[in-house]
Design a protein around this motif. Structure first.
Motif, PDB file in Angstrom:
ATOM      1  N   LEU A 162       0.820  -1.217   0.000  1.00 51.44           N
ATOM      2  CA  LEU A 162       0.000   0.000   0.000  1.00 51.44           C
ATOM      3  C   LEU A 162       0.856   1.270   0.000  1.00 51.44           C
ATOM      4  CD1 LEU A 162      -2.687  -1.088   2.639  1.00 51.44           C
ATOM      5  CD2 LEU A 162      -2.915  -1.112   0.154  1.00 51.44           C
ATOM      6  N   ASP A 163       2.039   1.187   0.607  1.00 53.87           N
ATOM      7  CA  ASP A 163       2.920   2.359   0.736  1.00 53.87           C
ATOM      8  C   ASP A 163       3.757   2.518  -0.537  1.00 53.87           C
ATOM      9  OD1 ASP A 163       4.543   4.422   1.583  1.00 53.87           O
ATOM     10  OD2 ASP A 163       5.775   3.162   2.897  1.00 53.87           O
ATOM     11  N   LYS A 164       3.148   3.116  -1.562  1.00 54.72           N
ATOM     12  CA  LYS A 164       3.760   3.177  -2.885  1.00 54.72           C
ATOM     13  C   LYS A 164       5.038   4.015  -2.940  1.00 54.72           C
ATOM     14  CE  LYS A 164       0.648   0.567  -4.648  1.00 54.72           C
ATOM     15  NZ  LYS A 164       1.015  -0.848  -4.955  1.00 54.72           N
ATOM     16  N   ASN A 165       5.082   5.117  -2.180  1.00 53.75           N
ATOM     17  CA  ASN A 165       6.274   5.973  -2.274  1.00 53.75           C
ATOM     18  C   ASN A 165       7.326   5.630  -1.214  1.00 53.75           C
ATOM     19  OD1 ASN A 165       5.211   7.010   0.074  1.00 53.75           O
ATOM     20  ND2 ASN A 165       5.063   9.124  -0.635  1.00 53.75           N
ATOM     21  N   LYS A 166       7.061   4.569  -0.443  1.00 54.88           N
ATOM     22  CA  LYS A 166       8.042   4.027   0.514  1.00 54.88           C
ATOM     23  C   LYS A 166       8.496   5.047   1.561  1.00 54.88           C
ATOM     24  CE  LYS A 166       9.822   0.572  -2.762  1.00 54.88           C
ATOM     25  NZ  LYS A 166       8.697   0.714  -3.693  1.00 54.88           N
ATOM     26  N   ASP A 167       7.526   5.851   2.046  1.00 53.30           N
ATOM     27  CA  ASP A 167       7.873   6.837   3.070  1.00 53.30           C
ATOM     28  C   ASP A 167       7.444   6.396   4.469  1.00 53.30           C
ATOM     29  OD1 ASP A 167       5.120   7.124   2.931  1.00 53.30           O
ATOM     30  OD2 ASP A 167       5.148   9.317   2.783  1.00 53.30           O
ATOM     31  N   VAL A 201       0.787   5.408   4.544  1.00 55.44           N
ATOM     32  CA  VAL A 201      -0.109   5.162   3.414  1.00 55.44           C
ATOM     33  C   VAL A 201      -1.072   6.335   3.321  1.00 55.44           C
ATOM     34  CG1 VAL A 201      -1.937   3.697   2.461  1.00 55.44           C
ATOM     35  CG2 VAL A 201       0.040   2.656   3.600  1.00 55.44           C
ATOM     36  N   SER A 202      -1.111   6.964   2.153  1.00 54.95           N
ATOM     37  CA  SER A 202      -2.029   8.075   1.923  1.00 54.95           C
ATOM     38  C   SER A 202      -3.265   7.574   1.166  1.00 54.95           C
ATOM     39  CB  SER A 202      -1.349   9.170   1.095  1.00 54.95           C
ATOM     40  OG  SER A 202      -1.123   8.699  -0.232  1.00 54.95           O
ATOM     41  N   ASP A 249      -4.300   8.679  -1.700  1.00 55.09           N
ATOM     42  CA  ASP A 249      -3.917   8.521  -3.106  1.00 55.09           C
ATOM     43  C   ASP A 249      -3.214   7.187  -3.345  1.00 55.09           C
ATOM     44  OD1 ASP A 249      -5.003  10.935  -3.807  1.00 55.09           O
ATOM     45  OD2 ASP A 249      -3.100  12.037  -3.759  1.00 55.09           O
ATOM     46  N   GLU A 250      -2.370   6.802  -2.396  1.00 54.65           N
ATOM     47  CA  GLU A 250      -1.680   5.510  -2.526  1.00 54.65           C
ATOM     48  C   GLU A 250      -2.667   4.355  -2.433  1.00 54.65           C
ATOM     49  OE1 GLU A 250       2.807   6.108  -0.835  1.00 54.65           O
ATOM     50  OE2 GLU A 250       1.186   6.305   0.621  1.00 54.65           O
ATOM     51  N   GLN A 294      -4.328   4.057  -5.721  1.00 57.00           N
ATOM     52  CA  GLN A 294      -3.413   3.425  -6.672  1.00 57.00           C
ATOM     53  C   GLN A 294      -3.367   1.914  -6.446  1.00 57.00           C
ATOM     54  OE1 GLN A 294       0.535   5.130  -6.743  1.00 57.00           O
ATOM     55  NE2 GLN A 294       1.378   3.410  -7.905  1.00 57.00           N
ATOM     56  N   ALA A 295      -3.322   1.518  -5.176  1.00 57.46           N
ATOM     57  CA  ALA A 295      -3.274   0.092  -4.855  1.00 57.46           C
ATOM     58  C   ALA A 295      -4.544  -0.626  -5.304  1.00 57.46           C
ATOM     59  CB  ALA A 295      -3.070  -0.093  -3.345  1.00 57.46           C
TER      60      ALA A 295
END
Length: 224
Positions: free
Chosen positions: A155-160, A163-164, A166-167, A170-171
């Motif tokens: 779920l954590d697409k930007n690897k920060d 989980v937002s 927007d992410e 996307q998931a």
């Protein structure tokens, strides 16, 4: 549900709590760098029964810590068990972990809260946490915890480490052939995770929501 947890995060998270959260975020970033085996949101849902079974195996550990068998673990019981097992968490670290997982602020961790506690201990990259993994038998639960980490990393697409919304969208939109994800259901899942309604979900928030998704609730012992 959101109101209770949101109030906890806004009023109780002091400097120590933020320090613990920072450690968890960094741990999740490191895990994310290695990728995930999860390919779609639906594959997470399909794993619910196996995760449920694994989490329920934590019951024996919970009962070991619940010295007075009242269905919850208070801070003194937690400290006593760590002392008996010769696990060298500092008192401040024990307090931080306890307060992070006492979601109802009733000074007692119920079973679902204890599961989150175990997973946080499992992820901490510190000597005392390594001791705890061995002496508490968390190695037997490694596959369950790693599945939860994999789900969050997907779920954590930007690897920060968060989980937002927007992410999450996307998931949801990523699916493997033959699968169809329900956007409405998945967004409801996000709202269940985002207790403080700040648009960002931490791993701890994700874990508390997950225990409910697989059917492990706060009042489970009372219902049995």
């Amino acid at each position: 549900m959101g109101g209770v947890f949101g109030r906890l995060d806004s009023t109780k998270r002091g400097s120590h709590g933020l320090k613990l959260e920072s450690k968890m975020v960094e741990s999740m970033r490191q895990r994310a760098a290695h990728g995930t085996s999860v390919k779609s949101f639906n594959t997470i849902i399909m794993k619910f029964p196996r995760i449920d079974e694994g989490l329920r195996n934590c019951k024996a550990i919970f009962e070991q810590f619940d010295e007075d068998s009242n269905g919850e673990i208070d801070k003194e019981e937690l400290k006593n068990c760590f002392q008996k097992l010769e696990i060298s968490f500092a008192e401040e670290e024990i307090s931080d972990l306890f307060e992070a997982c006492d979601i109802n602020e009733d000074m007692g961790m119920k079973f679902n809260e204890f599961i989150v506690f175990l997973c946080l201990v499992y992820l901490l990259n510190e000597p005392a946490a390594s001791e705890a993994k061995t002496k508490m038998g968390l190695g037997d639960l490694e596959s369950t915890f790693e599945t939860l980490v994999d789900a969050f990393v997907f779920l954590d697409k930007n690897k920060d480490g968060y989980v937002s919304k927007d992410e999450m969208i996307q998931a949801i939109n990523e699916s493997i052939p033959g699968e169809r994800s329900s956007g409405r259901i998945a967004m409801k899942r996000f709202e269940e995770m985002d207790w403080d309604k700040n648009g960002m979900v931490t791993f701890k928030e994700f874990l508390f929501a997950f225990t409910r998704w697989v059917g492990i609730g706060e009042n489970e012992d009372e219902d049995e």
